[in-house]
Design a protein around this motif. Structure first.
Motif, PDB file in Angstrom:
ATOM      1  N   THR A 351       0.826  -1.218   0.000  1.00 15.09           N
ATOM      2  CA  THR A 351       0.000   0.000   0.000  1.00 15.09           C
ATOM      3  C   THR A 351       0.859   1.267   0.000  1.00 15.09           C
ATOM      4  O   THR A 351       0.739   2.110   0.887  1.00 15.09           O
ATOM      5  N   THR A 352       1.744   1.388  -0.957  1.00 15.78           N
ATOM      6  CA  THR A 352       2.619   2.550  -1.051  1.00 15.78           C
ATOM      7  C   THR A 352       1.939   3.664  -1.843  1.00 15.78           C
ATOM      8  O   THR A 352       0.846   3.505  -2.372  1.00 15.78           O
ATOM      9  N   ASN A 353       2.606   4.825  -1.939  1.00 14.68           N
ATOM     10  CA  ASN A 353       2.041   5.957  -2.677  1.00 14.68           C
ATOM     11  C   ASN A 353       2.208   5.748  -4.176  1.00 14.68           C
ATOM     12  O   ASN A 353       2.935   4.859  -4.637  1.00 14.68           O
ATOM     13  N   THR A 354       1.536   6.588  -4.957  1.00 23.03           N
ATOM     14  CA  THR A 354       1.504   6.402  -6.411  1.00 23.03           C
ATOM     15  C   THR A 354       2.877   6.568  -7.058  1.00 23.03           C
ATOM     16  O   THR A 354       3.183   5.889  -8.042  1.00 23.03           O
ATOM     17  N   GLN A 355       3.711   7.445  -6.523  1.00 20.86           N
ATOM     18  CA  GLN A 355       5.042   7.635  -7.098  1.00 20.86           C
ATOM     19  C   GLN A 355       5.895   6.381  -6.929  1.00 20.86           C
ATOM     20  O   GLN A 355       6.616   5.968  -7.848  1.00 20.86           O
ATOM     21  N   THR A 356       5.795   5.758  -5.761  1.00 18.02           N
ATOM     22  CA  THR A 356       6.547   4.524  -5.516  1.00 18.02           C
ATOM     23  C   THR A 356       6.032   3.396  -6.394  1.00 18.02           C
ATOM     24  O   THR A 356       6.811   2.582  -6.909  1.00 18.02           O
ATOM     25  N   ILE A 357       4.702   3.340  -6.563  1.00 15.77           N
ATOM     26  CA  ILE A 357       4.106   2.304  -7.423  1.00 15.77           C
ATOM     27  C   ILE A 357       4.615   2.456  -8.853  1.00 15.77           C
ATOM     28  O   ILE A 357       4.986   1.468  -9.510  1.00 15.77           O
ATOM     29  N   GLN A 408       2.504   3.930 -16.470  1.00 15.35           N
ATOM     30  CA  GLN A 408       2.873   5.341 -16.551  1.00 15.35           C
ATOM     31  C   GLN A 408       2.380   6.175 -15.377  1.00 15.35           C
ATOM     32  O   GLN A 408       2.807   7.311 -15.208  1.00 15.35           O
ATOM     33  N   ASP A 409       1.472   5.618 -14.579  1.00 15.36           N
ATOM     34  CA  ASP A 409       0.933   6.368 -13.429  1.00 15.36           C
ATOM     35  C   ASP A 409       0.562   5.381 -12.329  1.00 15.36           C
ATOM     36  O   ASP A 409      -0.074   4.361 -12.595  1.00 15.36           O
ATOM     37  N   GLY A 410       0.945   5.700 -11.116  1.00 17.55           N
ATOM     38  CA  GLY A 410       0.702   4.798  -9.996  1.00 17.55           C
ATOM     39  C   GLY A 410      -0.756   4.626  -9.641  1.00 17.55           C
ATOM     40  O   GLY A 410      -1.120   3.637  -8.981  1.00 17.55           O
TER      41      GLY A 410
END
Length: 495
Positions: A351-357, A408-410
């Protein structure tokens, strides 16, 4: 110019036919074989698409040379002791929020002078049938002194002022049909067992007028969905009675849009499945739309640019259907797709943030996607286009840019499975009530499915929500209707 010929054996006789004709016959045969396989699976097969790779199969035999080895069989006798632990089922504790009705059972004979040293407590889950009662509102009237007139309290606001149905029963009727899939005639039978007789015309009239009251809230939900930056879209058929079609049912469609970030679902009914429906609905939408390969979503001419994503689950489904046709190629493709889903499972666990994903997908998923794409391009020319494996390659290659764009996007998802889960109650409901009585009734169903699907993904009790909305809606301020949407609703019993 010479025509290439192929030799075919028919009843031990050799017949030469043009190679092009032979390939056409072979292609038609494989196409019919695919249709027969899909029909058998539809009737007798499992609906699960779970893939378990066969490690014994030579999946990569396409890319490696065959080798022959001499195998020596050696017999060994092994003895060992195995200890087996018997597992006992664990009974879960009964919910603590449920009311407790105590029953104290004393011993029949208690000797005089006995002292209580403790007690044994056993809890049993019980059930009392739903209670139907009449809410009797009494408003005393008073004559004011000096003939100044008569005073009486105002009647409380009701969702259907000219009807004798209360908010609680109306909410129960709606939830029973669209969440528990009980048609009206079954609900009438259940009420009849409790000694309450309700005519079918009364129940359908209550429901129709109740949904009409919810239309203003449905418009607020629709506006919230279109304001999202990322939507998933799909459509599902529904049979509808049409006065213009005597003796047959019209096939209409529920177009479904899901906003994963905002956790919203919207069903919208239309008699048609044409591209005009999503085009008109998405005129004010600007962002990313994820769908299957249906052509109605391609090249949408809207006021704002829309980026399209494809669904990896649909691509995997084509390869799953091709396992019987070309097990080696289909298994290899599904094995690679399985690795992509393993990455997504790890993302959910962390459950990480979108940037990490996004970064994690670039490192782990992109190399797999590039390898799979190159392999598909190389193998596509080696198979028949109309075969099951050929169709799987064609579907994936035609949509490849949209299939791989989820990296291309988390906030993007790898597939449309969440929206298919939202559509599942519609599929279950169709098996019970079979068809909608009119196009208007189909749109009323779309409104209820929208609210209840949004309740489900936000973990909101649909009955408590709808009961409260029916009580508050008549006097609620128009500029604050978004407070009543399931994702914003606060249970008054808890607050």
């Amino acid at each position: 110019m010479k025509t290439s010929l192929s030799t075919v054996v028919i009843d031990q006789d050799y017949v030469q036919i043009p190679k092009s004709e032979y390939e056409q016959l072979l292609s038609n045969y494989q196409n019919l074989e695919l249709q027969l396989s899909e029909l058998k699976r539809l009737i007798f097969g499992s609906k699960s698409e779970r893939f378990v790779p066969n490690t014994d199969a030579l999946q990569l035999g396409l890319f490696t040379e065959e080798t022959s080895e001499q195998t020596e069989v050696v017999q060994q006798q092994i003895s060992y002791n195995r200890s087996k632990t018997k597992k006992h089922p664990i009974r879960l504790p009964l919910a603590s929020h449920l009311p407790r009705v105590e029953q104290i059972i004393e011993p029949v004979h208690i000797a005089q002078g006995s002292i209580k040293i403790g007690e044994e407590i056993t809890e049993v889950l019980e059930y009392t049938p739903s209670r139907v009662y009449v809410r009797k509102i009494i408003r005393p009237k008073y004559a004011l002194p000096n003939d100044a007139g008569i005073v009486i309290a105002s009647l409380p606001s009701m969702i259907l002022p000219k009807s004798n149905v209360g908010a609680g029963l109306l909410a129960h009727i709606c939830v029973s049909k669209f969440v528990d899939h009980l048609p009206f005639y079954r609900q009438i039978q259940i009420l009849k067992r409790e000694g309450v007789v309700v005519a079918m015309s009364s129940m359908t009239g209550w429901f129709s007028k109740g949904v009409t009251q919810l239309e203003v809230l449905y418009e607020v939900l629709q506006k919230a969905v279109l304001q999202s930056q990322y939507l998933q879209g799909d459509e599902s058929p529904i049979k509808v009675q049409d006065n213009h079609k005597n003796g047959s049912l019209h096939t209409g469609y529920h177009w479904v849009f899901h906003a994963p970030v905002e956790r919203l679902v919207l069903f919208k009914y239309d008699p048609s499945r044409s591209a005009k429906v999503p085009k008109d609905f998405l005129q004010q939408f600007s962002g990313t739309l994820q769908t299957d390969g249906y052509r109605a979503y391609q090249n949408l001419s809207t006021k704002h640019p829309i980026k399209l994503l494809a669904c990896m689950a649909h691509a995997r489904r084509y390869f799953e259907k091709a396992l019987d046709n070309d097990n080696a190629r289909a298994s290899y493709a599904m094995g690679q797709i399985q690795k992509l889903y393993a990455i997504e499972r790890k993302i959910k666990e962390r459950t990480t943030n979108t940037q990490t994903i996004k970064r994690y997908r670039e490192l782990c998923a992109k190399p797999i996607l590039e390898k799979l794409h190159t392999w598909m391009q190389q193998e596509y020319g080696k198979v028949l286009p109309k075969s099951a494996i050929g169709k799987a390659f064609a579907y994936s290659l035609n949509l490849w840019d949209k299939l791989s764009a989820y990296t291309q996007d988390g906030k993007y998802l790898i597939d449309n499975n969440l929206i298919e889960n939202a559509i599942r109650p519609l599929a279950l409901g169709r098996k019970n009530y079979l068809f909608a009585g009119s196009h208007k009734a189909a749109q009323h169903a779309a409104i209820m499915y929208s609210f209840f699907a949004t309740c489900k993904i936000n973990d909101v009790n649909p009955y408590l929500w709808l009961h409260d909305v029916f009580k508050r809606l008549p006097e609620h301020k128009a500029n604050k209707l978004e407070e009543l949407l399931p994702q914003n609703w606060k249970n008054p019993a808890v607050v």
